[in-house]
Design a protein around this motif. Sequence first.
Motif, mmCIF file in Angstrom:
data_model
loop_
_atom_site.group_PDB
_atom_site.id
_atom_site.type_symbol
_atom_site.label_atom_id
_atom_site.label_comp_id
_atom_site.label_asym_id
_atom_site.label_seq_id
_atom_site.Cartn_x
_atom_site.Cartn_y
_atom_site.Cartn_z
ATOM 1 N N ALA A 567 -27.625 -3.574 -6.070
ATOM 2 C CA ALA A 567 -27.173 -2.572 -6.020
ATOM 3 C C ALA A 567 -25.778 -2.276 -5.470
ATOM 4 O O ALA A 567 -25.046 -1.332 -5.831
ATOM 5 N N GLU A 568 -25.250 -3.236 -4.725
ATOM 6 C CA GLU A 568 -23.714 -2.875 -4.279
ATOM 7 C C GLU A 568 -22.784 -3.014 -5.498
ATOM 8 O O GLU A 568 -21.520 -2.677 -5.368
ATOM 9 N N ARG A 569 -23.170 -3.474 -6.636
ATOM 10 C CA ARG A 569 -22.086 -3.707 -7.668
ATOM 11 C C ARG A 569 -22.347 -2.346 -8.656
ATOM 12 O O ARG A 569 -21.669 -2.389 -9.608
ATOM 13 N N GLY A 570 -22.793 -1.243 -8.066
ATOM 14 C CA GLY A 570 -23.133 -0.163 -8.811
ATOM 15 C C GLY A 570 -21.691 0.879 -8.613
ATOM 16 O O GLY A 570 -21.115 0.498 -7.715
ATOM 17 N N ILE A 571 -21.717 1.591 -9.717
ATOM 18 C CA ILE A 571 -20.504 2.469 -9.841
ATOM 19 C C ILE A 571 -20.734 3.986 -9.053
ATOM 20 O O ILE A 571 -21.746 4.591 -9.263
ATOM 21 N N GLY A 572 -20.119 4.156 -7.998
ATOM 22 C CA GLY A 572 -20.301 5.355 -7.260
ATOM 23 C C GLY A 572 -19.385 5.744 -6.231
ATOM 24 O O GLY A 572 -18.269 5.087 -6.435
ATOM 25 N N VAL A 573 -19.480 6.778 -5.397
ATOM 26 C CA VAL A 573 -18.604 7.165 -4.465
ATOM 27 C C VAL A 573 -18.413 5.876 -3.420
ATOM 28 O O VAL A 573 -19.620 5.713 -2.898
ATOM 29 N N PRO A 574 -17.220 5.414 -3.274
ATOM 30 C CA PRO A 574 -17.155 4.418 -2.273
ATOM 31 C C PRO A 574 -17.417 4.793 -0.783
ATOM 32 O O PRO A 574 -17.002 5.980 -0.525
ATOM 33 N N PRO A 575 -18.118 3.948 -0.080
ATOM 34 C CA PRO A 575 -18.345 4.399 1.404
ATOM 35 C C PRO A 575 -17.063 4.877 2.279
ATOM 36 O O PRO A 575 -16.310 4.019 2.070
ATOM 37 N N ALA A 576 -17.366 5.669 3.217
ATOM 38 C CA ALA A 576 -15.887 5.923 3.758
ATOM 39 C C ALA A 576 -15.814 5.063 4.844
ATOM 40 O O ALA A 576 -16.643 4.356 5.402
ATOM 41 N N PRO A 577 -14.607 4.535 4.949
ATOM 42 C CA PRO A 577 -14.203 3.531 5.992
ATOM 43 C C PRO A 577 -14.395 3.870 7.410
ATOM 44 O O PRO A 577 -14.384 5.116 7.485
ATOM 45 N N ALA A 578 -14.605 2.910 8.177
ATOM 46 C CA ALA A 578 -14.560 3.142 9.716
ATOM 47 C C ALA A 578 -13.471 3.952 10.147
ATOM 48 O O ALA A 578 -12.423 3.509 9.743
ATOM 49 N N ARG A 579 -13.669 5.077 10.905
ATOM 50 C CA ARG A 579 -12.593 5.775 11.488
ATOM 51 C C ARG A 579 -12.182 5.291 12.636
ATOM 52 O O ARG A 579 -12.692 5.041 13.699
ATOM 53 N N THR A 580 -10.680 4.828 12.802
ATOM 54 C CA THR A 580 -10.110 4.056 13.871
ATOM 55 C C THR A 580 -9.155 4.879 14.371
ATOM 56 O O THR A 580 -8.832 4.851 15.581
ATOM 57 N N ASN A 581 -8.342 5.856 13.583
ATOM 58 C CA ASN A 581 -7.216 6.774 14.128
ATOM 59 C C ASN A 581 -6.111 5.970 14.673
ATOM 60 O O ASN A 581 -5.442 6.041 15.799
ATOM 61 N N SER A 582 -6.072 4.830 14.214
ATOM 62 C CA SER A 582 -4.903 3.909 14.552
ATOM 63 C C SER A 582 -3.592 3.918 13.587
ATOM 64 O O SER A 582 -3.919 4.093 12.709
ATOM 65 N N PRO A 583 -2.485 3.767 14.296
ATOM 66 C CA PRO A 583 -1.378 3.688 13.383
ATOM 67 C C PRO A 583 -1.431 2.516 12.524
ATOM 68 O O PRO A 583 -2.043 1.759 12.624
ATOM 69 N N GLU A 584 -0.755 2.731 11.422
ATOM 70 C CA GLU A 584 -0.602 1.833 10.233
ATOM 71 C C GLU A 584 0.065 0.527 10.776
ATOM 72 O O GLU A 584 0.882 0.320 11.574
ATOM 73 N N GLY A 585 -0.848 -0.412 10.158
ATOM 74 C CA GLY A 585 -0.331 -2.004 10.632
ATOM 75 C C GLY A 585 -0.795 -2.362 11.981
ATOM 76 O O GLY A 585 -0.590 -3.578 12.414
#
Length: 586
Positions: A567-585
């Motif tokens: 099922a992980e290979r299905g086309i759908g809305v990608p799961p939201a990434p974990a919220r870190t609120n950290s600066p880029e990099g």
Amino acid sequence: MPIKPPDSRSGVGSTFDPVQENLTYGVWADSDTGAGVIGASEEPMTDTAHAGPAGVVGVNKATRGVGVEGFCDRGTGVVGIGGNDQPGVLGRASTGPGVLGTSAQGVGVAGQGGGTSAGVTGQADVGPGMSGTSAQGVGVAGQGGGTSAGVTGRADSGPGVTGTSAQGVGVAGQGGGTSAGVTGQADSGPGVTGTSTHGVGVAGAGTAGPGVSGTSTSSPGVSGSSTSGPGVVGASAPGPGVSGSSTGGIGVAGTSTPGPGVSGTSTAGPGVAGSSTGGPGVSGTSTAAPGVAGTSTPGPGVSGSSTTGTGVSGTSESGTAVRATSTSGDGFTAATDTGTGANIYSHDGVAVMAMCGHPEPDKGGVGFGFSPNRGPAVLGHSWFGTGIQGDSEFDAGVSAWGSTGLTASGKTLGADINNGLRVNGVIVSAGSARFVIDHPLDPTENTLTHAFVASPEQKNVYDGVATLDDTGAATVTLPDWFDALNQHFRYQLTPIGAPAPGLYVNAEISGNSFSVAGGPPGGKVSWQVTGVRLDKWARANPVTPVTAKPAEQRGRFLHPTAFDQPAERGIGVPPAPARTNSPEGV
């Protein structure tokens, strides 16, 4: 025994002359280095109507006069030092202030209390217990030692302490240990009232306790009013910036015309915390800005708790009723056991507006330098009820707009619509389209399911039965809009009752009709015609039978399990990434 007068004066005397000052006096004593008059008493006075025993007593029974008056260009006009539990200076008045101090650059009245006594104490029947006025400095300033308050005011019908300042602080109090900087108590009016035209009406700062604490039985515990700044401002390191408690009224009430009615800032606790048993915990009213504004780094900006009423109530005519902002915690948290956690109304504007992410500055937002936030702007969760519910009397209950306007998924059904469905675009089905009805022969026990007919073209289907004339021919009349809607016709003819090997389409569709011939006279013919839509919308949105998958969907399936794929290979809305609120990099 009494102290006798000194034998001589120190120095040559001052140049002060009461005659030149146009003063009328009872006793005159002059000194350039010492005290002008020294009085000492060891016996109590028999005149109980006045203070006693006292070193110096001044009585003026005129209509308007001063009992004791002291003035100095650079020093203190009158200095009093009290022993044990007695005040250094005691003033009483029937209609005016008990003690009146006026200063151009310094403090009007300053008191320092020792032990458990207050530095300055004022008591009045109808006016303020303590009143101070200053042009640039503090109207009333008090510093308390031990567990005593710096300034204490008590009044029967007016404010306990009143401070007015044009540019500075009306009332300023600093408490040590666990004591409050300013404490006010009233039976029917505000405990502490502060008014300011440009600055803060009442300002309090506490290191371990509340900066400002107010308690009332029927009126607001703390009330602040301002024309340009916050009515009440509280700042605290570990506790609430402003804390109010009331049994019948509002815990904290603030009113302001351009700024927030109540504003609280805290680094570890709620910015503004209100608790009430019968009314709103926190109530803020503003005509141009948020009624209540709360900002917090790790905790809730505004926290409201109520057992029977509203925890937090926000009302606005044209602006934002409630605005909550948080960098790492919850911007707004509402909890209730039996009632509504948050009840928000709007007259003509948006009742609730939620935004998530970090807009760029050149697009009208504020950039924080963080990665874009992909979390939901509004998240509703319920164990047994509806996660998010919208009701409207005359418009849409829920309105959604986005790259995908509305996304729904469920364990049984992705969406359940109990009325008609209107789609102004293209219906895309990743599986089959079906209709389900109650079984016509067994409606209480079974349902009947049919699949829709599919085609690589946008086809319309028409059918009917025609009766042939004496020559074995018939003309079929179609609706007057038929030619304008269809093209590329297909025909199907079936004789009814007997074979008709010579039956054929005599004339194709033209002018919204066609004709058949070659059948038995008086016979019946079942006919079917299909056409491909040619209206403007259909021509602008043609069907493309084979379409390449976009790059992000390649290697994935609409129905992965049908191809023996996970099922992980299905086309759908990608799961939201974990919220870190950290600066880029980082």
